[in-house]
Each structure stands twice: as structure tokens, then as C-alpha cells.
Design a protein around this motif. Structure first.
Motif, PDB file in Angstrom:
ATOM      1  N   GLY A  23       0.978  -1.052  -0.070  1.00  0.00           N
ATOM      2  CA  GLY A  23      -0.079  -0.118   0.005  1.00  0.00           C
ATOM      3  C   GLY A  23       0.763   1.200   0.139  1.00  0.00           C
ATOM      4  N   VAL A  24       0.080   2.481   0.423  1.00  0.00           N
ATOM      5  CA  VAL A  24       0.798   3.604   0.382  1.00  0.00           C
ATOM      6  C   VAL A  24       1.868   3.577   1.315  1.00  0.00           C
ATOM      7  CG1 VAL A  24      -1.315   4.587  -0.484  1.00  0.00           C
ATOM      8  CG2 VAL A  24      -0.682   4.818   1.865  1.00  0.00           C
ATOM      9  N   PRO A  25       2.973   4.546   1.307  1.00  0.00           N
ATOM     10  CA  PRO A  25       3.902   4.864   2.497  1.00  0.00           C
ATOM     11  C   PRO A  25       3.290   5.755   3.384  1.00  0.00           C
ATOM     12  CG  PRO A  25       4.599   6.223   0.349  1.00  0.00           C
ATOM     13  CD  PRO A  25       3.393   5.163   0.022  1.00  0.00           C
ATOM     14  N   ASP A  26       4.200   5.934   4.676  1.00  0.00           N
ATOM     15  CA  ASP A  26       3.740   6.869   5.623  1.00  0.00           C
ATOM     16  C   ASP A  26       3.405   8.156   4.991  1.00  0.00           C
ATOM     17  OD1 ASP A  26       3.387   5.192   7.800  1.00  0.00           O
ATOM     18  OD2 ASP A  26       5.373   5.156   8.410  1.00  0.00           O
ATOM     19  N   GLY A  27       2.499   8.878   5.252  1.00  0.00           N
ATOM     20  CA  GLY A  27       2.008  10.174   4.994  1.00  0.00           C
ATOM     21  C   GLY A  27       1.799  10.407   3.505  1.00  0.00           C
ATOM     22  N   ALA A  28       1.458   9.256   2.951  1.00  0.00           N
ATOM     23  CA  ALA A  28       0.973   9.559   1.447  1.00  0.00           C
ATOM     24  C   ALA A  28      -0.445   9.018   1.123  1.00  0.00           C
ATOM     25  CB  ALA A  28       1.956   8.693   0.781  1.00  0.00           C
ATOM     26  N   ASP A  29      -1.442   9.386   2.175  1.00  0.00           N
ATOM     27  CA  ASP A  29      -2.694   9.169   1.932  1.00  0.00           C
ATOM     28  C   ASP A  29      -3.088  10.120   0.766  1.00  0.00           C
ATOM     29  OD1 ASP A  29      -2.657   7.542   3.850  1.00  0.00           O
ATOM     30  OD2 ASP A  29      -4.071   8.434   5.154  1.00  0.00           O
ATOM     31  N   SER A  30      -4.405  10.029   0.132  1.00  0.00           N
ATOM     32  CA  SER A  30      -4.766  10.958  -0.892  1.00  0.00           C
ATOM     33  C   SER A  30      -4.188  11.157  -2.218  1.00  0.00           C
ATOM     34  CB  SER A  30      -5.138  12.344  -0.206  1.00  0.00           C
ATOM     35  OG  SER A  30      -6.158  12.395   0.889  1.00  0.00           O
ATOM     36  N   TYR A  31      -3.334   9.744  -2.484  1.00  0.00           N
ATOM     37  CA  TYR A  31      -2.676   9.799  -3.704  1.00  0.00           C
ATOM     38  C   TYR A  31      -1.362  10.708  -3.745  1.00  0.00           C
ATOM     39  CZ  TYR A  31      -7.401   7.906  -4.850  1.00  0.00           C
ATOM     40  OH  TYR A  31      -8.406   7.206  -4.582  1.00  0.00           O
ATOM     41  N   LEU A  32      -0.953  10.812  -2.493  1.00  0.00           N
ATOM     42  CA  LEU A  32       0.325  11.898  -2.513  1.00  0.00           C
ATOM     43  C   LEU A  32       1.749  11.038  -2.319  1.00  0.00           C
ATOM     44  CD1 LEU A  32      -0.867  14.452   0.161  1.00  0.00           C
ATOM     45  CD2 LEU A  32      -0.520  14.892  -2.293  1.00  0.00           C
ATOM     46  N   THR A  33       1.596   9.811  -3.058  1.00  0.00           N
ATOM     47  CA  THR A  33       2.852   8.869  -2.921  1.00  0.00           C
ATOM     48  C   THR A  33       3.860   9.556  -4.078  1.00  0.00           C
ATOM     49  OG1 THR A  33       1.803   6.996  -2.467  1.00  0.00           O
ATOM     50  CG2 THR A  33       3.923   6.858  -3.436  1.00  0.00           C
ATOM     51  N   PRO A  34       5.197  10.174  -3.619  1.00  0.00           N
ATOM     52  CA  PRO A  34       5.843  10.752  -4.487  1.00  0.00           C
ATOM     53  C   PRO A  34       6.404  10.031  -5.536  1.00  0.00           C
ATOM     54  CG  PRO A  34       6.672  11.218  -2.203  1.00  0.00           C
ATOM     55  CD  PRO A  34       5.485  10.358  -2.045  1.00  0.00           C
ATOM     56  N   ARG A  35       6.716  10.715  -6.828  1.00  0.00           N
ATOM     57  CA  ARG A  35       7.005   9.570  -8.074  1.00  0.00           C
ATOM     58  C   ARG A  35       8.346   8.698  -7.573  1.00  0.00           C
ATOM     59  NH1 ARG A  35       8.241  13.494 -11.241  1.00  0.00           N
ATOM     60  NH2 ARG A  35       6.281  13.577 -12.330  1.00  0.00           N
ATOM     61  N   ALA A  36       9.078   9.286  -7.020  1.00  0.00           N
ATOM     62  CA  ALA A  36      10.428   8.565  -6.891  1.00  0.00           C
ATOM     63  C   ALA A  36      10.323   7.276  -5.818  1.00  0.00           C
ATOM     64  CB  ALA A  36      11.419   9.351  -6.468  1.00  0.00           C
ATOM     65  N   GLU A  37       9.318   7.699  -5.087  1.00  0.00           N
ATOM     66  CA  GLU A  37       8.819   6.444  -3.933  1.00  0.00           C
ATOM     67  C   GLU A  37       8.155   5.540  -4.651  1.00  0.00           C
ATOM     68  OE1 GLU A  37       8.220   6.457   0.845  1.00  0.00           O
ATOM     69  OE2 GLU A  37       7.731   8.220  -0.274  1.00  0.00           O
ATOM     70  N   GLN A  38       7.120   5.849  -5.185  1.00  0.00           N
ATOM     71  CA  GLN A  38       6.394   4.750  -5.992  1.00  0.00           C
ATOM     72  C   GLN A  38       7.196   4.160  -6.790  1.00  0.00           C
ATOM     73  OE1 GLN A  38       3.781   6.641  -9.204  1.00  0.00           O
ATOM     74  NE2 GLN A  38       2.323   4.871  -8.963  1.00  0.00           N
ATOM     75  N   VAL A  39       8.024   4.515  -7.758  1.00  0.00           N
ATOM     76  CA  VAL A  39       9.092   3.392  -8.281  1.00  0.00           C
ATOM     77  C   VAL A  39       9.973   2.604  -7.520  1.00  0.00           C
ATOM     78  CG1 VAL A  39      10.938   3.721  -9.953  1.00  0.00           C
ATOM     79  CG2 VAL A  39       9.227   5.171 -10.623  1.00  0.00           C
ATOM     80  N   GLN A  40      10.299   3.340  -6.377  1.00  0.00           N
ATOM     81  CA  GLN A  40      11.326   2.471  -5.640  1.00  0.00           C
ATOM     82  C   GLN A  40      10.398   1.252  -4.742  1.00  0.00           C
ATOM     83  OE1 GLN A  40      14.472   2.839  -6.234  1.00  0.00           O
ATOM     84  NE2 GLN A  40      14.859   1.143  -5.155  1.00  0.00           N
TER      85      GLN A  40
END
Length: 341
Positions: A160-177
Motif C-alpha cells: 500500500g501507500v507509504p507513511d504520509g502519502a494518503d490521498s494519492y500523495l506518494t511521490p513519484r520516486a518513492e512509487q517507483v522504488q
């Protein structure tokens, strides 16, 4: 039905030779070490399959993937295209921007050998997902809703999402990684992100004048105006290119989305900057151009604003590795046009 881990032929819109080489090496799974040691195709195939176990930190705790996933469902915003860029073809995927067909943009046409089952976005069909018998579910850029996660993780291992990334706020680089790690290819994820960094660094170098200009990104929807703020990739990407933040908007109260502030026809002037870019959300670029508040902006009067064309808007907003390369190739000339006039 299974996924195949292999290089993908992509429509790549790169702006520097360095970025092109990095993107292609990420998909092929090669490395300088392989070249130096003279490894064979068999070793390359092992690398393409990934190394395990891998652990991915998320909001919901650490998720450990013990072995190579063979049936992947990708549900988050841009998750499917990110998996495709890493050589994995999801058997189920969500089409967030209503592309139709395989649910990917034209920059990834032909990426699938077998079309995925298209799963709804905000309210996924859990029974349909379960019927696919996945061994990994990617929901990396999504709402971060606990109930959604619980239902998905009851079906299969879910990232799922990383900490602090609710509401589709996962940063691009973190999503890729996160996705690269879940697929056993963390090095490929780092290479893709380095490719993006090199691309925007090259653009900044070619346009040092942008560092002296403020920028704002706004949206016109059926309910009125809003402005994206730092933390939204619709804004952060312009900052990556060297533009400076509009400090007036930075001081505004953030809306429920967490990535925008609400404006009106009367307050749209707070977005006035050296460059203003508008997204049409449930409206059209023509609606933006004809809007009286938009026409009153100094940026519009001076030729320093534009409504993002549909094809660029879709790619830019999705933000997957292939999409952002496609967007940059078309966006940079527009930025040049509206900052040089």
C-alpha cells in the motif's frame, strides 16, 4: 495467467541521451558490473526475475515478499505503467484516466502481450481481483484507506501507500522504488529515478532563466477553481524544472485533498505568477481559455499562461516513467513559448 518478466518496448520521449540510456538500462536489467564480468544471457534472465526476499516499508507496516511474484494486480494511480516499465505485465490493472483498451496511455501502446482485467479505481471489484488469484497487489499510489487495504491484503500480499502519502500523495520516486523493490528489482528502480533526475537537470541547465520565475498550477473543475501546492506532482514537476514557488498560495489553507487549495473566480488572482499552467478537470482547455477570471490574470494578459493540452495533461498527471518522458518532450516547448514572450 502469469506475468512475464522481460524488457518492454516503450515509446520513449527523452530529452537527453543520458536519460535515454538510463531508462533503457532499467528495463533491460543490465548493469556495468555485468558488462565488466562478461556475464551471459542466463545471468541477465536471473536478474530480470528479481532477487528475493524483499521488504517494502508502508503505512500499514513492513511488507515482505519472499519469492518472485508471478501474478500481479496493479491498482494505484500509475502503478500498472510503473510495473510495465520494470518489465512486469499485471494481469489486473486500474485505468485512472479512462484511456480504454489496456488502460495505459499511447506512450505504452503494445506493452501488454495479454490485456489485463480492468479493475475500477475508487471502488475496486474485490471479487474480480480475487478471481485473478494474484500473489501480489500493488496499491502504492492510492487513497491509503484502511478498509481498502484490509480487503486487498485479505486476497494477497499488498503493497500500500507509504507513511504520509494518503490521498494519492506518494511521490513519484518513492512509487517507483517501492514497486521495483516489491518486484525484486530495487536497482532498476534507482536507475529509472536517476534517469528522471538527469532529464530535469538537463532541462534546468538549458533554461537557467526559469530559476528567476515563479510558477503556479491551477485546475478548473465543475465546482470551480483550485491550485495545486508543493507535494502534488502537478506542481512539484515545475519546481523540479527550476521554477520558484508562488508564496501566496503556499500560505493558503490546504483543502481536504491535502494537495490543493480552493480558489474562486474572485481569488484566482492569488495564483498570478510569472507562469501559470491550468489543468482542465472535468472541463476542457477551451473552458479555461474562455473563463473571465483566467482572462483577468496578468500572466494571461502577458502571454505567460496556458491551459495544458489534453495529451500532455494526461501524461503529466499520470507521472509514470514513460508518461513523464512523453510529457516533457511536448511540455518544454510550451514552457519556452510562454516564458519568452
Amino acid at each position: 495467467m502469469t506475468v512475464t518478466l522481460r524488457p518492454i518496448r516503450r515509446t520513449v520521449g527523452v530529452l537527453t541521451a543520458t536519460c535515454c540510456m538510463l531508462a533503457l538500462s532499467a528495463c533491460a536489467g543490465s548493469s556495468d558490473d555485468d558488462s565488466a564480468s562478461g556475464t551471459t544471457g542466463d545471468t541477465a534472465a536471473v536478474q530480470a526475475e528479481g532477487t528475493f526476499p524483499q521488504t517494502v516499508p508502508t503505512k500499514f507496516g513492513d511488507v515482505t515478499i519472499d519469492e518472485q511474484p508471478t501474478t500481479v494486480v496493479a491498482l494505484g494511480w500509475g502503478d500498472a505503467e510503473t510495473a510495465l516499465s520494470l518489465g512486469v505485465q499485471p494481469v489486473g490493472a486500474s485505468d485512472w484516466l479512462d484511456f480504454g483498451g489496456d488502460g495505459v496511455g499511447p506512450w505504452m501502446e503494445g506493452a501488454y502481450d495479454t490485456s489485463p482485467e480492468i479493475i475500477s479505481t475508487l471502488e475496486p471489484e474485490y471479487e474480480e481481483i480475487a478471481a485473478l488469484e494474484p500473489d501480489l497487489i500493488l496499491d502504492v499510489r492510492s487513497s491509503g484507506d484502511q478498509d481498502r487495504y484490509d480487503k486487498l491484503s485479505a486476497i494477497a500480499t499488498t503493497v500500500g501507500v507509504p507513511d504520509g502519502a494518503d490521498s494519492y500523495l506518494t511521490p513519484r520516486a518513492e512509487q517507483v522504488q517501492m514497486i521495483a523493490t516489491a518486484l525484486g528489482r530495487p536497482d532498476a528502480g534507482e536507475t529509472i529515478t536517476q534517469g528522471y533526475d538527469d532529464m530535469v537537470a538537463g532541462i534546468r541547465e538549458e533554461h537557467p532563466e526559469w530559476a528567476d520565475k515563479t510558477a503556479a498550477t491551477v485546475a478548473l473543475s465543475s465546482t470551480g477553481w483550485g491550485a495545486y501546492i508543493r507535494g502534488s506532482e502537478r506542481y512539484d514537476t515545475l519546481l523540479d524544472l527550476g521554477f520558484q514557488e508562488n508564496t501566496t498560495l503556499a500560505d493558503e489553507e490546504v483543502g481536504d485533498t491535502g494537495f490543493s487549495v480552493k480558489l474562486s473566480d474572485e481569488t484566482l488572482s492569488k495564483a498570478d505568477s510569472d507562469l501559470v499552467v491550468a489543468f482542465a478537470v472535468g472541463t476542457t482547455p477551451e473552458d479555461v481559455d474562455s473563463n473571465s477570471a483566467w482572462q483577468r490574470l496578468s500572466a494571461t494578459k502577458d502571454g505567460h499562461s496556458f491551459a495544458m493540452p489534453r495529451d500532455i495533461s494526461s501524461a503529466y498527471s499520470l507521472g509514470s516513467p514513460s508518461a513523464i518522458e512523453f510529457a516533457m518532450k511536448k511540455l518544454v516547448p510550451l514552457l519556452e513559448e510562454h516564458t519568452n514572450s
